[in-house]
Design a protein around this motif. Structure first.
Motif, PDB file in Angstrom:
ATOM      1  N   LEU A  56      22.174  37.823  41.691  1.00 25.46           N
ATOM      2  CA  LEU A  56      22.941  36.706  41.782  1.00 25.46           C
ATOM      3  C   LEU A  56      22.554  36.014  40.246  1.00 25.46           C
ATOM      4  O   LEU A  56      21.798  35.146  40.190  1.00 25.46           O
ATOM      5  N   LYS A  57      23.372  36.316  39.458  1.00 29.40           N
ATOM      6  CA  LYS A  57      22.829  36.421  38.179  1.00 29.40           C
ATOM      7  C   LYS A  57      22.374  34.887  37.579  1.00 29.40           C
ATOM      8  O   LYS A  57      21.641  34.651  37.006  1.00 29.40           O
ATOM      9  N   ASP A  58      23.532  34.107  37.829  1.00 26.10           N
ATOM     10  CA  ASP A  58      23.323  32.738  37.212  1.00 26.10           C
ATOM     11  C   ASP A  58      22.095  32.086  37.772  1.00 26.10           C
ATOM     12  O   ASP A  58      21.104  31.267  37.555  1.00 26.10           O
ATOM     13  N   ILE A  59      21.920  32.459  39.322  1.00 23.26           N
ATOM     14  CA  ILE A  59      20.729  31.749  40.007  1.00 23.26           C
ATOM     15  C   ILE A  59      19.571  32.345  39.459  1.00 23.26           C
ATOM     16  O   ILE A  59      18.438  31.531  39.170  1.00 23.26           O
ATOM     17  N   LEU A  60      19.340  33.577  39.273  1.00 22.54           N
ATOM     18  CA  LEU A  60      18.259  34.216  38.839  1.00 22.54           C
ATOM     19  C   LEU A  60      17.744  33.706  37.342  1.00 22.54           C
ATOM     20  O   LEU A  60      16.530  33.174  37.141  1.00 22.54           O
ATOM     21  N   LEU A  61      18.841  33.552  36.410  1.00 24.82           N
ATOM     22  CA  LEU A  61      18.487  33.157  35.323  1.00 24.82           C
ATOM     23  C   LEU A  61      17.869  31.716  34.958  1.00 24.82           C
ATOM     24  O   LEU A  61      17.025  31.066  34.414  1.00 24.82           O
ATOM     25  N   GLN A  62      18.399  30.724  36.013  1.00 25.96           N
ATOM     26  CA  GLN A  62      18.230  29.401  36.342  1.00 25.96           C
ATOM     27  C   GLN A  62      16.643  29.371  36.705  1.00 25.96           C
ATOM     28  O   GLN A  62      15.716  28.532  36.348  1.00 25.96           O
ATOM     29  N   GLU A 146      26.313  47.662  51.901  1.00 32.89           N
ATOM     30  CA  GLU A 146      25.142  47.341  52.777  1.00 32.89           C
ATOM     31  C   GLU A 146      25.620  46.217  53.589  1.00 32.89           C
ATOM     32  O   GLU A 146      26.256  45.066  53.439  1.00 32.89           O
ATOM     33  N   ASP A 147      25.161  45.986  55.063  1.00 37.78           N
ATOM     34  CA  ASP A 147      25.819  45.100  56.035  1.00 37.78           C
ATOM     35  C   ASP A 147      25.195  43.808  55.695  1.00 37.78           C
ATOM     36  O   ASP A 147      25.905  42.998  55.502  1.00 37.78           O
ATOM     37  N   ILE A 148      23.976  43.613  55.629  1.00 40.74           N
ATOM     38  CA  ILE A 148      23.316  42.293  55.178  1.00 40.74           C
ATOM     39  C   ILE A 148      22.076  42.371  54.283  1.00 40.74           C
ATOM     40  O   ILE A 148      21.560  43.636  54.244  1.00 40.74           O
ATOM     41  N   VAL A 149      22.236  41.596  53.092  1.00 40.49           N
ATOM     42  CA  VAL A 149      20.906  41.536  52.262  1.00 40.49           C
ATOM     43  C   VAL A 149      20.533  40.239  52.162  1.00 40.49           C
ATOM     44  O   VAL A 149      21.239  39.146  52.105  1.00 40.49           O
ATOM     45  N   PHE A 150      19.201  40.012  52.025  1.00 37.48           N
ATOM     46  CA  PHE A 150      18.625  38.827  51.673  1.00 37.48           C
ATOM     47  C   PHE A 150      18.168  38.503  50.315  1.00 37.48           C
ATOM     48  O   PHE A 150      17.487  39.941  49.680  1.00 37.48           O
ATOM     49  N   PHE A 151      18.309  37.500  49.711  1.00 37.72           N
ATOM     50  CA  PHE A 151      17.984  37.209  48.315  1.00 37.72           C
ATOM     51  C   PHE A 151      16.938  36.162  48.201  1.00 37.72           C
ATOM     52  O   PHE A 151      17.253  35.326  48.815  1.00 37.72           O
ATOM     53  N   ILE A 152      16.091  36.430  47.380  1.00 34.26           N
ATOM     54  CA  ILE A 152      15.152  35.151  46.798  1.00 34.26           C
ATOM     55  C   ILE A 152      15.300  34.891  45.382  1.00 34.26           C
ATOM     56  O   ILE A 152      15.371  35.877  44.720  1.00 34.26           O
ATOM     57  N   ASN A 153      15.704  33.806  45.030  1.00 32.34           N
ATOM     58  CA  ASN A 153      16.019  33.392  43.732  1.00 32.34           C
ATOM     59  C   ASN A 153      17.266  34.420  42.887  1.00 32.34           C
ATOM     60  O   ASN A 153      17.077  34.744  41.922  1.00 32.34           O
ATOM     61  N   GLY A 154      18.078  34.819  43.723  1.00 31.28           N
ATOM     62  CA  GLY A 154      19.168  35.704  43.421  1.00 31.28           C
ATOM     63  C   GLY A 154      18.814  37.061  43.401  1.00 31.28           C
ATOM     64  O   GLY A 154      19.449  37.925  43.023  1.00 31.28           O
ATOM     65  N   ILE A 155      17.680  37.515  43.801  1.00 29.28           N
ATOM     66  CA  ILE A 155      17.101  39.011  43.773  1.00 29.28           C
ATOM     67  C   ILE A 155      17.333  39.593  45.118  1.00 29.28           C
ATOM     68  O   ILE A 155      16.784  39.115  46.201  1.00 29.28           O
ATOM     69  N   PRO A 156      17.859  40.718  45.388  1.00 28.78           N
ATOM     70  CA  PRO A 156      18.291  41.293  46.467  1.00 28.78           C
ATOM     71  C   PRO A 156      16.866  41.987  47.102  1.00 28.78           C
ATOM     72  O   PRO A 156      16.246  42.730  46.515  1.00 28.78           O
ATOM     73  N   ILE A 157      16.132  41.605  47.887  1.00 24.62           N
ATOM     74  CA  ILE A 157      14.943  41.825  48.595  1.00 24.62           C
ATOM     75  C   ILE A 157      15.091  42.570  49.836  1.00 24.62           C
ATOM     76  O   ILE A 157      14.171  43.785  49.824  1.00 24.62           O
TER      77      ILE A 157
END
Length: 977
Positions: A56-62, A146-157
């Motif tokens: 989630l590019k903008d969130i990660l850059l932020q 992929e069915d479900i992905v969890f992101f932290i600060n825009g990064i798929p973890i």
């Protein structure tokens, strides 16, 4: 109509709801794709995703700018760095280092590097947590969702693969999909660190880049871990934000094994133990602790991670951590593992002088050594309190004078012992509790017992069988020279055991008798080929000493090909010629170890006496032929070589480990294992118990299945079976029972014990095959049955005739009437109609229209079996499908269309186009111009564009045109998979 259980509604949606309740913000698929900068103007899914970001590019850059004040985009393009990481396990390791803040960025103003912070592990409230579904990625060749992905600060973890709880083998199918993601779109797995699979009943977790089934674990959300289902509790405990951050920061490890990079995640019992060890080490009031984790449960990683986290604790104040290993060969391996975790302050005290100097000079860091390096160590050489000693195999390492030297040299140190065997009732065992367990009421800081391990599937049960009486050591000699010796009690070091056995002259003389060696070699060869090789496994032959190993090799070569077996023992300079012929250099031994651990390779049997009896891990090892007197810890460590879980490529699992006892040691089980009786029962059981289980199954359970049909076994009896098992739950129950019985038969056979059961076992096997053949989409006999059962059935039953139990008719105008007028039960008629449509679709495999018809037929069968529709409704719907198929075949012939053109015509008609035939012909011309569209992305792009423009020439609805093209290509790609 009753709503069916669906993957999305019953699992996927519920997970998102539960995760949102604990702090994960849900994003819709469209919102996620927008944040990933998808090209919404493109018509091709791969084109829309082509230049998109994994993040989630903008969130990660932020967050990068927020966490790293010195960071400037003009000097750094960290997204390019992340994008250019290798799409393999090494790239995944590099990405985890980015996540942990171990990578740097350049600050031009100060002309220096700073650590790049992507996640705030100290204050979790500073991070942004998202959850989204249907995460799509295309790499130009393959696309996966992929069915479900969890992101932290825009990064798929973390990725979750969700399955429908009504499907057979749902979790196994989920694992196959995770494996497919790795194979087809490895780029999307570069940042993702953990995966989970659930169908709302089970909940499995593991790490990306390690999809081996034995490294996939059940998540337990309660202490007893017995619950089935309870998806809400599992989601809320596993995805607890602090827990996820702890996984990322601490409990994922990369280590090299056999020169290959491997990735692991610590299991729940390991994490609990590590946290307790660190807490105890920092406790000002307590300075001892004992961690009792059974053999094979990952004790080494628990020790390594305890050392790493303790070293990094600010409260430890630059500590000294001493890791005492119990074997020379593990020292270098331990040092490599520590360094691969990024710990640089590692010293190797490979001599008494080196250990003395490190302590005397107040070295701060990790020291890897052995207890022997404390021999004659001066007292009070270092009285600092923040010295922590982690002792592997503590039940023996600190016994005797060496333990006294250790404690006197560093009197204020904290000592944490680790043991893999139950604490015995001898002086050794009491000493272990006394040394390490004094600060805990139960004597241990953390316990993970053999029973816990077997219940979790970390290790397998062990069974033993006594060899024929004439081959076993005479009872009086064994008692006199071994079992009654006080010094043999509690011995856990094989070197100490060897010294005791050197004095057992009569025992050794008996064990190495020429005639006996030859008889045992003949027995082992026959037993291996009959009971072990047929199952696809390997074996150890354990001799009393090196000479016995050499003798066994010569004898075994008379009965088996010479390449089947290899001798592995330690060489000595003064060895005679007989021993020298089996000397191995380091590379030769390394190759043998590696090849033995693989299925289907040579050697199949290793002949050993000391080496490989501790620490060696080869899951394919199933049988141990034990011809060396052993007991207590030494025995338990040796036989634990065969208790490692193993699953072959076809999904067949090793049921347990097997020990064939040529000594008679298990005839005196209470003496052989001086542990609490409950622990002894958990350790190893008599193979006779399997015969008892087989007998009980056939006397108590099998009759209810065998009684379903009566001779003569005609088609009417077959119809009865199909009618009885129309309930999916009944089939599941029967299949599970049959597979248990089959495995018992494979292990016990050949044995005279089975003679009274063979006819009924054959009949049960026929029933199984009939039911599988009736209801399975495909049936592969060789894969369905174990090897001995295949032989039994092929010798005694014309199993191919059983395929007539359900009929796939030729599809023509008379088919419906033929089936209707038949005297089969309605349930069988439903199955026959489904099979008829399936057979017809396979016969016309190029006809894309029939793919959907076959799927519709299978959906009708599913709805019928799940009682969503009645028998009559199912028959009516299937009849309508057959009429549709026949009608479409006539229409195709009348129009003179080929399969592809007709497919387009039918689909376009469904979309509401009146001129579908002319559009279909135009599509066909486009395909002629792009014959290599499946291999070339450029061709695919041009082909789609042409088709898109063709549709736009007859409609102004741009969104509809995009959807039609997507749908058509999804069907085409699926048909060509």
């Amino acid at each position: 109509m009753i709503a069916a259980f669906t993957e999305h509604h019953s699992v996927q949606k519920r997970i998102i709801d539960y995760a949102s309740q604990i702090g994960w913000q849900p994003l819709s698929q469209a919102e996620t794709e927008n944040l990933r900068h998808f090209d919404t103007s493109a018509t091709l899914p791969s084109e829309r995703a082509k230049n998109s970001c994994l993040f989630l590019k903008d969130i990660l850059l932020q967050k990068v700018i927020e966490f790293n004040p010195k960071y400037t985009e003009k000097d750094n393009d960290f997204l390019s760095k992340l994008k250019n990481l290798r799409s393999d396990i090494q790239g995944n390791k590099d990405f985890l280092q980015f996540l942990r803040g171990e990578k740097t960025f350049f600050c031009s103003e100060e002309n220096r590097e700073y650590n790049l912070k992507l996640i705030d592990f100290d204050d979790h409230t500073n991070n942004i947590y998202h959850i989204s579904e249907e995460y799509y990625f295309h790499n130009g060749r393959f696309g996966n969702r992929e069915d479900i992905v969890f992101f932290i600060n825009g990064i798929p973890i973390i990725v979750i693969e969700c399955k429908n709880s009504t499907k057979d083998e749902a979790l196994a199918i989920g694992l196959d999909q995770i494996r497919r993601y790795h194979k087809e779109t490895p780029e999307m797995l570069i940042p993702q660190q953990i995966f989970t699979i659930t169908e709302a009943i089970g909940f499995l977790y593991g790490v990306t880049w390690n999809t081996n089934r034995k490294n996939l674990f059940n998540w337990k959300s309660t202490e007893d871990g017995e619950e089935i289902g309870n998806l809400e509790s599992k989601v809320k405990t596993f995805f607890d934000i602090k827990r996820v951050l702890a996984f990322l920061k601490k409990y994922i490890v990369f280590v090299e094994k056999d020169e290959e990079l491997n990735k692991y995640i610590l299991r729940q019992h390991q994490v609990e133990a590590v946290e307790k060890v660190v807490t105890r080490a920092l406790d000002n009031q307590k300075s001892r602790g004992l961690v009792w984790h059974t053999q094979g449960s990952g004790k080494t990683f628990t020790i390594i991670k305890s050392a790493e986290l303790l070293f990094k604790q600010p409260e430890a104040d630059k500590p000294t951590i001493i890791l005492l290993i119990d074997r020379n060969e593990l020292e270098d391996q331990m040092i490599r593992n520590l360094r691969s975790l990024g710990i640089q302050n590692v010293a190797h005290a490979n001599s008494i002088a080196a250990m003395r100097d490190l302590l005397k000079e107040d070295y701060r860091g990790l020291i890897v050594s052995m207890i022997h390096k404390f021999n004659d160590m001066p007292p009070n050489i270092n009285t600092r309190k923040n010295i922590y000693v982690l002792v592997d195999e503590a039940h023996r390492t600190t016994s005797g004078d060496l333990g006294n030297y250790l404690m006197a040299a560093i009197p204020n140190a904290t000592l944490i012992g680790f043991t893999g065997t139950p604490i015995d009732k001898t002086a050794y065992g009491r000493g272990t509790f006394k040394t390490f367990g004094i600060d805990d009421p139960n004597g241990y800081l953390h316990k993970y017992s053999i029973s816990d391990s077997i219940n979790d599937g970390t290790t397998l049960p062990l069974y033993y069988s006594l060899a024929p009486n004439e081959l076993r050591v005479p009872e009086d000699i064994l008692e006199k020279e071994f079992l009654k010796l006080a010094e043999a009690e509690g011995v856990s070091d094989i070197e100490e055991l060897n010294k005791i056995l050197e004095k057992a002259v009569q025992t050794r003389h008996f064990l190495k008798g020429k005639r006996r060696i030859n008889k045992i070699a003949e027995f082992v060869a026959k037993h291996y080929q009959t009971y072990v090789e047929n199952l696809g496994y390997k074996a150890f032959l354990v001799g009393v000493d090196r000479e016995a190993c050499a003798l066994y090799k010569k004898a075994l070569d008379k009965y088996l090909p010479t390449e089947y077996s290899q001798v592995v023992y330690t060489a000595a300079h003064n060895d005679n010629e007989e021993l020298k012929q089996y000397h191995l250099n380091k590379e030769e031994e390394k190759t043998i170890r590696k090849n033995f651990a693989k299925s289907g390779t040579l050697p199949k049997i290793l002949i050993v006496t000391e080496k490989l009896l501790t620490g060696y891990d080869a899951p394919v090892l199933y049988a141990m032929y034990l011809d060396k007197p052993m007991r207590d810890h030494a025995l338990l460590q040796a036989i634990a070589r065969v208790n490692r879980p193993y699953e072959d490529e076809e999904g067949k699992k090793k049921p347990f480990g097997l020990v064939i006892d040529f000594i008679g040691i298990f005839d005196k089980l209470e003496k052989a294992l001086a542990f609490d009786s409950d622990d002894v029962k958990s350790v190893i059981k008599d193979l006779v118990l399997l015969k008892d289980l087989f007998k009980k199954d056939f006397e108590n359970i099998a009759p209810k299945y065998l009684g379903l049909i009566k001779p003569p076994y005609t088609d009417k009896e077959v119809d009865k079976l199909i009618e009885h098992f129309k309930s999916k739950s009944k089939r599941k129950e029967f299949f599970k029972f049959y597979k248990e019985v089959e495995m018992l038969y494979e292990i016990i056979s050949p044995d005279a014990f089975l003679r009274p059961y063979i006819e009924n076992y054959k009949l049960l096997t026929q029933i199984y095959y009939i039911v599988r053949n009736a209801y399975a989409k495909h049936i592969y006999v060789d894969k369905e049955f174990q090897r001995k059962t295949i032989d039994l059935v092929k010798e005694n039953v014309d199993i191919e005739n059983l395929e007539m139990t359900t009929d796939a008719y030729e599809l023509d105008a008379n088919t419906i009437e033929l089936i209707k007028k038949g005297k089969k039960p309605d349930n069988v008629k439903v199955i026959n109609l489904v099979k008829t449509l399936g057979k017809y679709a396979e016969k016309h495999s190029g006809d894309l229209v029939l793919i959907s018809l076959k799927e519709k037929a299978q959906e009708i069968q599913e709805n019928y079996e799940n009682r969503i529709i009645t028998t009559q409704t199912a028959l009516e719907q299937l009849e309508a499908l057959i009429k549709e198929a026949l009608g479409q075949e006539d229409e195709k012939k009348s129009k003179g269309f080929d399969d592809l053109t007709f497919f387009f015509s039918v689909k376009l008609t469904e979309y509401g186009f009146k001129n579908s035939d002319s559009i279909a012909k135009s599509f066909k011309e486009s395909f002629k111009k792009h014959p290599h569209w499946q291999q070339s992305e450029a061709d695919t792009r041009e082909l789609r564009q042409e088709m898109y423009l063709t549709i736009l020439s007859v409609t102004d609805d741009i969104e509809k045109a995009k959807k039609i093209i997507d749908d058509l290509f999804n069907i085409l790609l699926k048909a060509n998979e």
